[in-house]
Write a protein that holds these residues in place. Structure first.
Motif, mmCIF file in Angstrom:
data_model
loop_
_atom_site.group_PDB
_atom_site.id
_atom_site.type_symbol
_atom_site.label_atom_id
_atom_site.label_comp_id
_atom_site.label_asym_id
_atom_site.label_seq_id
_atom_site.Cartn_x
_atom_site.Cartn_y
_atom_site.Cartn_z
ATOM 1 N N ARG A 279 2.724 50.397 47.271
ATOM 2 C CA ARG A 279 2.284 49.228 48.041
ATOM 3 C C ARG A 279 1.883 49.640 49.456
ATOM 4 O O ARG A 279 0.846 49.213 49.977
ATOM 5 N N ARG A 280 2.714 50.472 50.078
ATOM 6 C CA ARG A 280 2.402 50.939 51.434
ATOM 7 C C ARG A 280 1.104 51.751 51.439
ATOM 8 O O ARG A 280 0.280 51.628 52.355
ATOM 9 N N LEU A 281 0.932 52.608 50.433
ATOM 10 C CA LEU A 281 -0.260 53.451 50.367
ATOM 11 C C LEU A 281 -1.522 52.590 50.296
ATOM 12 O O LEU A 281 -2.526 52.870 50.977
ATOM 13 N N ARG A 282 -1.475 51.548 49.487
ATOM 14 C CA ARG A 282 -2.643 50.651 49.397
ATOM 15 C C ARG A 282 -2.939 50.002 50.747
ATOM 16 O O ARG A 282 -4.097 49.884 51.149
ATOM 17 N N CYS A 285 -4.469 52.623 53.143
ATOM 18 C CA CYS A 285 -5.857 52.923 52.769
ATOM 19 C C CYS A 285 -6.788 51.779 53.178
ATOM 20 O O CYS A 285 -7.880 52.003 53.725
ATOM 21 N N LYS A 286 -6.348 50.552 52.921
ATOM 22 C CA LYS A 286 -7.162 49.382 53.234
ATOM 23 C C LYS A 286 -7.442 49.281 54.730
ATOM 24 O O LYS A 286 -8.545 48.872 55.153
ATOM 25 N N ASN A 287 -6.480 49.692 55.544
ATOM 26 C CA ASN A 287 -6.604 49.571 56.995
ATOM 27 C C ASN A 287 -6.993 50.887 57.670
ATOM 28 O O ASN A 287 -6.851 51.025 58.893
ATOM 29 N N ASN A 288 -7.442 51.848 56.857
ATOM 30 C CA ASN A 288 -7.952 53.137 57.350
ATOM 31 C C ASN A 288 -6.938 53.863 58.238
ATOM 32 O O ASN A 288 -7.284 54.464 59.260
ATOM 33 N N MET A 289 -5.690 53.818 57.838
ATOM 34 C CA MET A 289 -4.623 54.497 58.569
ATOM 35 C C MET A 289 -4.428 55.873 57.927
ATOM 36 O O MET A 289 -3.570 56.072 57.075
ATOM 37 N N ALA A 293 -1.514 57.245 55.330
ATOM 38 C CA ALA A 293 -1.959 57.272 53.929
ATOM 39 C C ALA A 293 -1.768 58.670 53.347
ATOM 40 O O ALA A 293 -1.288 58.825 52.213
ATOM 41 N N TYR A 294 -2.138 59.675 54.120
ATOM 42 C CA TYR A 294 -2.016 61.051 53.626
ATOM 43 C C TYR A 294 -0.556 61.426 53.413
ATOM 44 O O TYR A 294 -0.191 62.068 52.420
ATOM 45 N N SER A 295 0.309 61.021 54.340
ATOM 46 C CA SER A 295 1.733 61.334 54.246
ATOM 47 C C SER A 295 2.345 60.732 52.987
ATOM 48 O O SER A 295 3.062 61.401 52.232
ATOM 49 N N ASP A 296 2.054 59.448 52.727
ATOM 50 C CA ASP A 296 2.599 58.794 51.539
ATOM 51 C C ASP A 296 1.988 59.362 50.258
ATOM 52 O O ASP A 296 2.666 59.461 49.230
ATOM 53 N N ALA A 297 0.717 59.731 50.313
ATOM 54 C CA ALA A 297 0.068 60.323 49.138
ATOM 55 C C ALA A 297 0.711 61.664 48.789
ATOM 56 O O ALA A 297 0.939 61.974 47.612
ATOM 57 N N CYS A 298 1.020 62.464 49.793
ATOM 58 C CA CYS A 298 1.686 63.751 49.560
ATOM 59 C C CYS A 298 3.083 63.537 48.982
ATOM 60 O O CYS A 298 3.518 64.270 48.085
ATOM 61 N N LYS A 324 -10.628 61.654 54.050
ATOM 62 C CA LYS A 324 -10.311 60.883 55.253
ATOM 63 C C LYS A 324 -11.416 59.930 55.655
ATOM 64 O O LYS A 324 -11.184 58.961 56.378
ATOM 65 N N GLU A 325 -12.629 60.175 55.171
ATOM 66 C CA GLU A 325 -13.749 59.294 55.490
ATOM 67 C C GLU A 325 -13.895 58.147 54.497
ATOM 68 O O GLU A 325 -14.681 57.239 54.698
ATOM 69 N N ASN A 326 -13.155 58.212 53.384
ATOM 70 C CA ASN A 326 -13.284 57.182 52.356
ATOM 71 C C ASN A 326 -11.947 57.028 51.635
ATOM 72 O O ASN A 326 -11.745 57.532 50.524
ATOM 73 N N LEU A 327 -11.007 56.320 52.246
ATOM 74 C CA LEU A 327 -9.666 56.179 51.686
ATOM 75 C C LEU A 327 -9.630 55.279 50.456
ATOM 76 O O LEU A 327 -8.627 55.252 49.738
ATOM 77 N N SER A 328 -10.721 54.573 50.170
ATOM 78 C CA SER A 328 -10.740 53.727 48.977
ATOM 79 C C SER A 328 -10.629 54.569 47.711
ATOM 80 O O SER A 328 -10.101 54.112 46.696
ATOM 81 N N LEU A 329 -11.107 55.815 47.776
ATOM 82 C CA LEU A 329 -10.988 56.707 46.613
ATOM 83 C C LEU A 329 -9.518 56.994 46.312
ATOM 84 O O LEU A 329 -9.092 57.019 45.154
ATOM 85 N N LEU A 330 -8.750 57.203 47.351
ATOM 86 C CA LEU A 330 -7.324 57.472 47.186
ATOM 87 C C LEU A 330 -6.608 56.236 46.658
ATOM 88 O O LEU A 330 -5.754 56.340 45.769
ATOM 89 N N ALA A 331 -6.948 55.083 47.185
ATOM 90 C CA ALA A 331 -6.326 53.836 46.725
ATOM 91 C C ALA A 331 -6.625 53.589 45.257
ATOM 92 O O ALA A 331 -5.730 53.225 44.475
#
Length: 366
Positions: A279-282, A285-289, A293-298, A324-331
């Motif tokens: 939930r936090r990761l989404r 990503c949505k707010n371009n943080m 986002a990277y920390s939670d993804a790791c 980092k330029e397109n966090l929607s891919l990670l989400a």
């Protein structure tokens, strides 16, 4: 019978008849006819007093070690944690009773059974790969040639054992050549590994480089190549578990048996705990943080690697989608992986303990 064998048997019968269960020799545990290990290697104590029999001595330059190895220690060999050779090539030289012989033969039988279980030897291969990596973490900071050579041999021994297990055999030393791997002679079995037929790419070529290298950097580079290729070799041979119906007969029994023992409720507990991270990761990503986002993804990726081994499922790849330029891919990728986890739980009949709201929770839980 060897004179030394007669001597120790006579000593047992006179002084330790009720204290020693077995006296064991090891076939093929000699060099240049020294007979080491064949006159005796160890004894199995039945009482604490039996340990008084232990003795080391030298005869004509040949060292002998009459030492105790308990039934508990023999179980380490059964589980491939400590010198399978001690069971596989064992000769019973003296037995207190037939019951002791049968117990010993049962240990040998179970060890061979373990060697032939795909899931079991895969797990052991991973353990020895981890040991090799632990030593490598120390070696990369070492600059003295003699230390690096010693640590490189320890690493290669671990890798050789991992590869041998995946060939359903074993080795007690590092394997540096095809001759060592394919030689089936019993003589000096400590240094050979017959039946090692399938090896990682460049395994023997890189091993020979360790023998030829004359500087620290070359050894470190060669060891890294061995680690990379052996790791890939191991991971490519992960036993089939998820789809038992399509598994071959040789794998199906062990794989499905392993699958049946897995507690998928534990996976559900893991998912319920980690759902907040999703939930936090989404949100990040949505707010371009990016940093958060990277920390939670790791963190999630590390957890995915854990559950892949714990629950025998395919590794889940999240971090390749980070941009980092397109966090929607990670989400999007995190959502896909969450659905995979949910589907696995559903396949195993595990219900996720989930509620739409606090009101929903209270109404259902009283």
């Amino acid at each position: 019978m060897n004179e030394l064998t007669k001597w120790v048997i006579n000593k047992i019968e006179k002084e330790y008849k009720d204290d020693v269960a077995l006296l064991i020799g090891i076939k093929g545990h000699s060099t240049d006819g020294d007979g080491h290990g064949e006159c005796f290697d160890f004894f199995v104590p039945e009482t604490e007093r039996a340990n008084e029999l232990a003795e080391t001595f030298i005869i004509d330059g040949i060292g002998h070690d009459l030492y105790p190895r308990s039934w508990e220690r023999l179980e380490n060999s059964v589980n491939l944690d400590d010198m399978p050779l001690l069971l596989d090539k064992a000769i019973v030289l003296y037995a207190r009773s037939q019951k002791d012989v049968e117990r010993f033969e049962d240990c040998k039988k179970r060890m061979i059974q373990n060697l032939n279980k795909d899931a079991f030897v895969y797990g052991k291969a991973l353990e020895y790969m981890d040991k090799a990596l632990d030593i490598y973490r120390t070696m990369i900071f070492e600059e003295k040639l003699y230390r690096v050579r010693s640590e490189a041999d320890c690493i290669h021994e671990c890798l050789s054992k991992a590869v041998a297990f995946l060939n359903h055999t074993y080795t007690e030393s590092a394997i540096y050549s095809e001759n060592q791997a394919y030689n089936g002679e019993d003589e000096n079995r400590m240094y050979f590994c017959p039946q090692m037929k399938i090896v990682p790419d460049g395994f023997f070529a890189n091993a020979r480089k360790l023998l030829e290298a004359q500087n620290v950097d070359e050894i470190k580079e060669t060891v890294l190549n061995l680690l990379k290729t052996t790791r890939s070799f191991i991971l490519e041979r992960k036993p089939l578990v998820a789809n038992c119906d399509s598994a071959s007969d040789s794998i199906r029994d062990t794989a499905c048996a392993s699958d049946s023992k897995i507690n998928f409720q534990g996976l559900a507990d893991w998912y319920q705990e980690l759902s907040l991270t999703w939930r936090r990761l989404r949100y990040f990503c949505k707010n371009n943080m990016v940093e958060k986002a990277y920390s939670d993804a790791c963190y999630l990726q590390e957890e995915f690697l854990y559950i892949a081994q714990e629950y025998k499922i395919d590794e889940l790849n999240l971090l390749d989608s980070f941009d980092k330029e397109n966090l929607s891919l990670l989400a999007d990728r995190s959502n896909q992986l969450e659905k995979i986890i949910q589907d696995i739980l559903a396949e195993h009949g595990i219900k996720i303990n989930s509620y739409s709201s606090v009101k929903d929770f209270l109404s259902k839980r009283g």
